[in-house]
Design an enzyme around this catalytic site. Structure first.
Site, PDB file in Angstrom:
ATOM      1  N   TRP A  33       0.832  -1.202   0.000  1.00 44.69           N
ATOM      2  CA  TRP A  33       0.000   0.000   0.000  1.00 44.69           C
ATOM      3  C   TRP A  33       0.873   1.261   0.000  1.00 44.69           C
ATOM      4  CZ3 TRP A  33       0.626   3.443   4.001  1.00 44.69           C
ATOM      5  CH2 TRP A  33       1.161   2.958   5.209  1.00 44.69           C
ATOM      6  N   GLU A  76       7.899   8.660  13.489  1.00 46.10           N
ATOM      7  CA  GLU A  76       8.043   8.018  12.175  1.00 46.10           C
ATOM      8  C   GLU A  76       8.818   8.907  11.199  1.00 46.10           C
ATOM      9  OE1 GLU A  76       7.258   5.035  11.409  1.00 46.10           O
ATOM     10  OE2 GLU A  76       5.772   4.372  12.863  1.00 46.10           O
ATOM     11  N   GLU A 113       9.133   1.736   5.960  1.00 40.30           N
ATOM     12  CA  GLU A 113       8.862   2.590   7.119  1.00 40.30           C
ATOM     13  C   GLU A 113       8.589   4.038   6.703  1.00 40.30           C
ATOM     14  OE1 GLU A 113       8.782   2.208  10.519  1.00 40.30           O
ATOM     15  OE2 GLU A 113       8.937   0.036  10.470  1.00 40.30           O
ATOM     16  N   HIS A 116       5.035   5.463   6.461  1.00 41.40           N
ATOM     17  CA  HIS A 116       4.236   5.722   7.666  1.00 41.40           C
ATOM     18  C   HIS A 116       4.180   7.216   7.985  1.00 41.40           C
ATOM     19  CE1 HIS A 116       5.478   1.390   9.035  1.00 41.40           C
ATOM     20  NE2 HIS A 116       4.732   1.405   7.951  1.00 41.40           N
ATOM     21  N   GLU A 166       9.874  -2.429  17.320  1.00 41.74           N
ATOM     22  CA  GLU A 166       8.856  -2.677  16.287  1.00 41.74           C
ATOM     23  C   GLU A 166       7.560  -3.177  16.918  1.00 41.74           C
ATOM     24  OE1 GLU A 166       8.999  -1.786  13.292  1.00 41.74           O
ATOM     25  OE2 GLU A 166      10.999  -1.964  12.466  1.00 41.74           O
ATOM     26  N   THR A 169       5.859  -0.128  18.579  1.00 40.65           N
ATOM     27  CA  THR A 169       5.164   0.744  17.633  1.00 40.65           C
ATOM     28  C   THR A 169       3.906   0.066  17.097  1.00 40.65           C
ATOM     29  OG1 THR A 169       6.712   0.005  15.912  1.00 40.65           O
ATOM     30  CG2 THR A 169       7.139   2.136  16.918  1.00 40.65           C
ATOM     31  N   ASP A 198       2.486  -3.304   9.238  1.00 38.72           N
ATOM     32  CA  ASP A 198       3.890  -3.234   8.822  1.00 38.72           C
ATOM     33  C   ASP A 198       4.813  -3.447  10.016  1.00 38.72           C
ATOM     34  OD1 ASP A 198       3.170  -2.698   6.229  1.00 38.72           O
ATOM     35  OD2 ASP A 198       3.881  -0.627   6.201  1.00 38.72           O
ATOM     36  N   GLU A 199       4.504  -2.760  11.118  1.00 37.22           N
ATOM     37  CA  GLU A 199       5.365  -2.843  12.303  1.00 37.22           C
ATOM     38  C   GLU A 199       5.441  -4.277  12.833  1.00 37.22           C
ATOM     39  OE1 GLU A 199       7.070  -0.362  12.670  1.00 37.22           O
ATOM     40  OE2 GLU A 199       5.967   1.523  12.627  1.00 37.22           O
ATOM     41  N   HIS A 202       7.730  -6.321  10.626  1.00 30.84           N
ATOM     42  CA  HIS A 202       9.124  -5.971  10.886  1.00 30.84           C
ATOM     43  C   HIS A 202       9.594  -6.553  12.222  1.00 30.84           C
ATOM     44  CE1 HIS A 202       8.438  -2.243   8.105  1.00 30.84           C
ATOM     45  NE2 HIS A 202       8.525  -3.385   7.434  1.00 30.84           N
TER      46      HIS A 202
END
Length: 330
Positions: A33, A76, A113, A116, A166, A169, A198-199, A202
């Protein structure tokens, strides 16, 4: 052989699998995305109507929520600092032969990252609820001031840090998503939910790196884990400051806001610590030196000790008034 040389050997050993790590834990640019997927379409005929709707819904969000969202955004946005720090870690080389496998990982992780901050920054700008110039100055200060997370260039300590951070977050963005939905901002909720996803990915990657290190260098990895937990994980934005203020003066007030509304609390810190202990099966690791055995004992007892301390924390009930978020605008 020195500890530093052993770490370099381990990093070179793990580097053979970097391509598989990239394939498993990161998503190709064309498939992942992008911020504009969730924002009003500036090329569309309904752009102004979409912005107006976004601004109307944003009016329902409370003060501490805005402070937390701004703090998360600034954190971020300070990504250049994190990338430059990781590129300096032992075993990561971005110069020779166009960079090794680890530098490829860091660049692609950074690329993911980076989206974000782009997404949250644009949302804040369109919302009309915050002072963007003050936010931008704070972001520039945070990048200028850099950070020291206490890991040096040690890859073991750095991977403990990133595994923890990670997940932290993820917790923060996921909670913000839940609260935004509660207040009726479904679009913001979806944005934060996607960032949280995503976090978590990761987190799985960095914690897998630690798992692999435990398999080949268990004692030194255990000592590195103990070191990081003993000195406590410093948040990336611990040098946060507002314009005209001294370094780190805004971080505690930002943390108080996050704790007051339950976005990220001392209990979450303890919970993440326990999750890492469980994930890496610290109680089952064998072939440890006497020093590493003592480190393991320390780690196994630490969450209970920290939980008792967290229960005694008192969070101020009054919100600090930030230059980023002016109550008159809400």
């Amino acid at each position: 052989m020195s500890i530093k040389n052993i770490r370099l050997e381990v990093m070179q050993f793990l580097e053979k699998n970097v391509d598989s790590f990239v394939e498993q834990y990161l998503i190709p640019v064309e498939k992942i995305w992008q911020p504009t997927d969730f924002l009003p379409n500036s090329q569309g005929e309904n752009f102004f109507e979409e912005v107006k709707e976004l601004r109307e819904i944003a009016k329902e969000l409370p003060y501490d929520f805005w402070v937390t969202l701004v703090g998360d955004t600034i954190t971020e946005e300070a990504l250049p600092t994190y990338e430059s720090w990781l590129m300096d870690v032992e075993g990561i080389n971005q110069v020779e032969d166009g960079g090794n496998g680890w530098s490829k990982w860091i660049r692609q992780w950074t690329g993911e990252e980076n989206r974000h901050g782009d997404l949250l920054n644009k949302y804040l700008y369109l919302s009309g609820r915050v002072n963007m110039r003050e936010i931008e100055m704070t972001t520039q200060h945070l990048i200028n001031d850099g950070f020291d997370i206490g890991t040096g260039s040690d890859p073991y300590k750095n991977f403990v840090y990133t595994s923890f951070q990670e997940l932290a977050t993820y917790v923060s963005h996921n909670r913000v998503a839940q609260m935004a939905k509660k207040f009726g901002d479904n679009k913001l909720s979806k944005m934060c939910k996607m960032i949280a996803g995503d976090e978590m990915r990761h987190h799985h990657a960095y914690s897998e790196f630690v798992t692999r290190i435990f398999q080949v260098d268990p004692s030194e990895m255990m000592l590195a884990f103990q070191y990081m937990m003993k000195q406590k994980i410093v948040m990336p934005a611990h040098f946060l400051r507002e314009s005209g203020q001294k370094i780190s003066t805004a971080f505690e007030q930002f943390s108080d806001s996050a704790q007051r509304i339950g976005v990220y609390t001392a209990s979450d810190y303890v919970d993440i610590m326990q999750k890492l202990i469980d994930k890496w099966e610290i109680d089952k690791i064998s072939n440890l030196t006497d020093e590493a055995e003592k480190a393991r004992d320390y780690l196994m007892r630490l969450p209970a000790r920290m939980a008792k301390i967290s229960e005694r924390l008192v969070i101020p009930q009054e919100s600090h008034i930030f230059k980023w978020v002016e109550p008159a605008r809400l």
